[in-house]
Design a protein around this motif. Structure first.
Motif, PDB file in Angstrom:
ATOM      1  N   ASP A   1       6.105  62.656  54.650  1.00  0.00           N
ATOM      2  CA  ASP A   1       5.737  63.880  53.946  1.00  0.00           C
ATOM      3  C   ASP A   1       4.845  64.779  54.786  1.00  0.00           C
ATOM      4  O   ASP A   1       4.189  65.682  54.269  1.00  0.00           O
ATOM      5  CB  ASP A   1       5.045  63.547  52.619  1.00  0.00           C
ATOM      6  N   ASN A   2       4.836  64.522  56.111  1.00  0.00           N
ATOM      7  CA  ASN A   2       3.951  65.291  56.983  1.00  0.00           C
ATOM      8  C   ASN A   2       4.701  66.234  57.923  1.00  0.00           C
ATOM      9  O   ASN A   2       4.121  66.781  58.862  1.00  0.00           O
ATOM     10  CB  ASN A   2       3.062  64.342  57.800  1.00  0.00           C
ATOM     11  N   GLY A   3       5.994  66.422  57.682  1.00  0.00           N
ATOM     12  CA  GLY A   3       6.763  67.338  58.518  1.00  0.00           C
ATOM     13  C   GLY A   3       7.352  66.726  59.766  1.00  0.00           C
ATOM     14  O   GLY A   3       8.076  67.399  60.510  1.00  0.00           O
ATOM     15  N   SER A   4       7.096  65.448  60.025  1.00  0.00           N
ATOM     16  CA  SER A   4       7.663  64.781  61.200  1.00  0.00           C
ATOM     17  C   SER A   4       9.046  64.221  60.879  1.00  0.00           C
ATOM     18  O   SER A   4       9.429  64.088  59.716  1.00  0.00           O
ATOM     19  CB  SER A   4       6.742  63.659  61.667  1.00  0.00           C
ATOM     20  N   GLU A   5       9.800  63.884  61.931  1.00  0.00           N
ATOM     21  CA  GLU A   5      11.129  63.290  61.783  1.00  0.00           C
ATOM     22  C   GLU A   5      11.314  62.174  62.798  1.00  0.00           C
ATOM     23  O   GLU A   5      10.747  62.229  63.897  1.00  0.00           O
ATOM     24  CB  GLU A   5      12.233  64.335  61.999  1.00  0.00           C
TER      25      GLU A   5
ATOM     26  N   HIS B   1       7.058  65.233  66.203  1.00  0.00           N
ATOM     27  CA  HIS B   1       5.818  65.434  65.470  1.00  0.00           C
ATOM     28  C   HIS B   1       5.852  66.718  64.638  1.00  0.00           C
ATOM     29  O   HIS B   1       6.670  67.619  64.877  1.00  0.00           O
ATOM     30  CB  HIS B   1       4.633  65.474  66.440  1.00  0.00           C
ATOM     31  N   GLN B   2       4.967  66.776  63.659  1.00  0.00           N
ATOM     32  CA  GLN B   2       4.849  67.944  62.801  1.00  0.00           C
ATOM     33  C   GLN B   2       4.744  69.215  63.636  1.00  0.00           C
ATOM     34  O   GLN B   2       4.028  69.271  64.624  1.00  0.00           O
ATOM     35  CB  GLN B   2       3.610  67.815  61.909  1.00  0.00           C
ATOM     36  N   GLY B   3       5.476  70.236  63.236  1.00  0.00           N
ATOM     37  CA  GLY B   3       5.498  71.482  63.984  1.00  0.00           C
ATOM     38  C   GLY B   3       6.558  71.529  65.056  1.00  0.00           C
ATOM     39  O   GLY B   3       6.850  72.583  65.610  1.00  0.00           O
ATOM     40  N   HIS B   4       7.152  70.370  65.372  1.00  0.00           N
ATOM     41  CA  HIS B   4       8.239  70.272  66.351  1.00  0.00           C
ATOM     42  C   HIS B   4       7.854  70.876  67.697  1.00  0.00           C
ATOM     43  O   HIS B   4       8.670  71.507  68.364  1.00  0.00           O
ATOM     44  CB  HIS B   4       9.507  70.941  65.802  1.00  0.00           C
TER      45      HIS B   4
ATOM     46  N   ASP C   1       1.845  60.248  62.190  1.00  0.00           N
ATOM     47  CA  ASP C   1       2.112  61.411  63.035  1.00  0.00           C
ATOM     48  C   ASP C   1       1.006  61.639  64.053  1.00  0.00           C
ATOM     49  O   ASP C   1       0.600  62.763  64.335  1.00  0.00           O
ATOM     50  CB  ASP C   1       2.304  62.670  62.179  1.00  0.00           C
TER      51      ASP C   1
END
Length: 375
Positions: free
Chosen positions: A82-86, A123-126, A352
């Protein structure tokens, strides 16, 4: 039949069987570039789409193969972050069917194994990514799984990691990685060896410098120390060899693969790929024929959107490590997960955070980190 031909008995020969001798500290992780196949495909589509080349777009779309992993695995798996990471599981497969028969390795019946496995954490923000290579010779507890054809496969304890793919294909490989790491794999990308060879040839070869002779008949590789421009067949031999370098384990092969990724990224930059639409299309055509994706990435639009979201990730903000392992004291030909340190890797990715440098200190490394030098 060579030792490479049997999935459960593919035996390296570590120089320090019991893991009690002096350790060679793993070189500090260098900045690297990954997901080149996806990036090439997306870049080709972007350039061609700008020319209104609709026919070529549909041709590339028709090249793609996908598997519906989410349907097969269902809900019994880790939750999405749920932190924007993949997380993306990237596999290289060594089937000997199709164009791969003369490449060595693989299995005689046309089935495949995962010869290379990496978890790519975006990571979050890519803007940055962490990559964790998983040694194929790691002994793991493989969970029960169902393959994409509906076949059911029972759980198995202390089997080689790459047996998951050999047993049940992509879905079982994802299930096993999620069981080992506790992380959900949001996407899946697989590339076969025949396509890898063609991609390197489409690029006009890749330059590497070897600091010592590398000779491995099993991988059809014979490179004297020095600088070489490797064609596709030679490049494939380099990323598959292990008997001719380091301690003879898969850990050394992983180090060679990581070095080759750096050289490959340099080659892409040197030839100005984005300024050559014809070459770019040839590579995108090969890449889309080569990759198998999860169904969420199974169209040119989806793959383009996914790769476009990674455009901010370059060599300067990519970190690659190998999952912390140690040689199995009961079997010199296998490695075991170094549980405490591996857990620190998975926890960092789950939260993350960057992977701590200390997690690779004192773990088995393979001893091939300096065999291939790149710019």
């Amino acid at each position: 039949m060579s030792a490479e031909s049997t999935p459960e008995h593919d035996i390296p020969h570590p120089g320090d069987p019991r893991g009690t001798g002096p350790r060679r500290r793993r070189p500090r992780a260098r900045r690297r570039k990954a997901l080149l196949v996806a990036a090439w495909s997306a870049a080709g589509i972007v350039v061609l789409g700008g020319t209104g080349a609709g026919v070529l777009y549909f041709k590339l779309n028709g090249n793609l193969t996908s598997v519906d992993i989410n349907r097969v695995l269902g809900t019994d798996r880790p939750g999405k972050a749920d932190n924007g990471s993949e997380n993306i599981l990237v596999l290289g497969s060594d089937t000997r069917s199709g164009g791969n028969e003369e490449l060595g390795g693989g299995t005689d019946d046309g089935t495949a194994r995962s010869d290379t496995a990496m978890i790519v954490h975006v990571h979050q923000g890519h803007r940055k990514a962490s990559v964790v290579s998983i040694p194929r010779d790691t002994l793991v507890d493989r969970p029960a799984c169902t393959d994409t054809d509906g076949g059911r496969h029972p759980a198995a304890d202390e089997v080689m990691f790459n047996s998951a793919y050999a047993t049940g294909g992509a879905a079982c490989a994802v299930k096993t990685v999620e069981s080992v790491s506790g992380l959900r794999m949001d996407h899946y990308l697989e590339v076969d060896f025949s396509g890898f060879r063609t991609l390197v040839d489409d690029l006009g070869g890749v330059d590497v410098t070897t600091t010592e002779d590398i000779e491995d008949p099993d991988s059809h590789l014979d490179l004297p120390a020095g600088t070489h421009t490797l064609d596709g067949k030679e490049a494939l031999g380099l990323v598959r060899t292990r008997h001719g370098v380091g301690d003879g384990s898969d850990l050394g092969r992983i180090q060679l693969q990581q070095a080759f990724v750096r050289a490959l990224a340099d080659r892409v930059e040197d030839i100005g790929l984005l300024g050559n639409p014809k070459k770019l299309y040839d590579i995108a055509d090969t890449a889309t024929k080569t990759v198998t994706t999860d169904s969420d990435l199974g169209s040119v639009n989806s793959l383009m959107s996914f790769a476009s979201g990674l455009k901010g990730i370059g060599a300067s903000n990519m970190n690659m490590v190998t999952m912390p392992v140690r040689y199995d004291p009961a079997d010199a030909n296998r490695v075991l997960v170094a549980q405490d340190k591996a857990r620190r890797v998975w926890d960092a990715l789950k939260d993350d955070r960057p992977i701590p440098r200390s997690v690779t200190e004192g773990t088995a490394a393979g001893g091939a980190g300096d065999v291939v030098a790149t710019s």
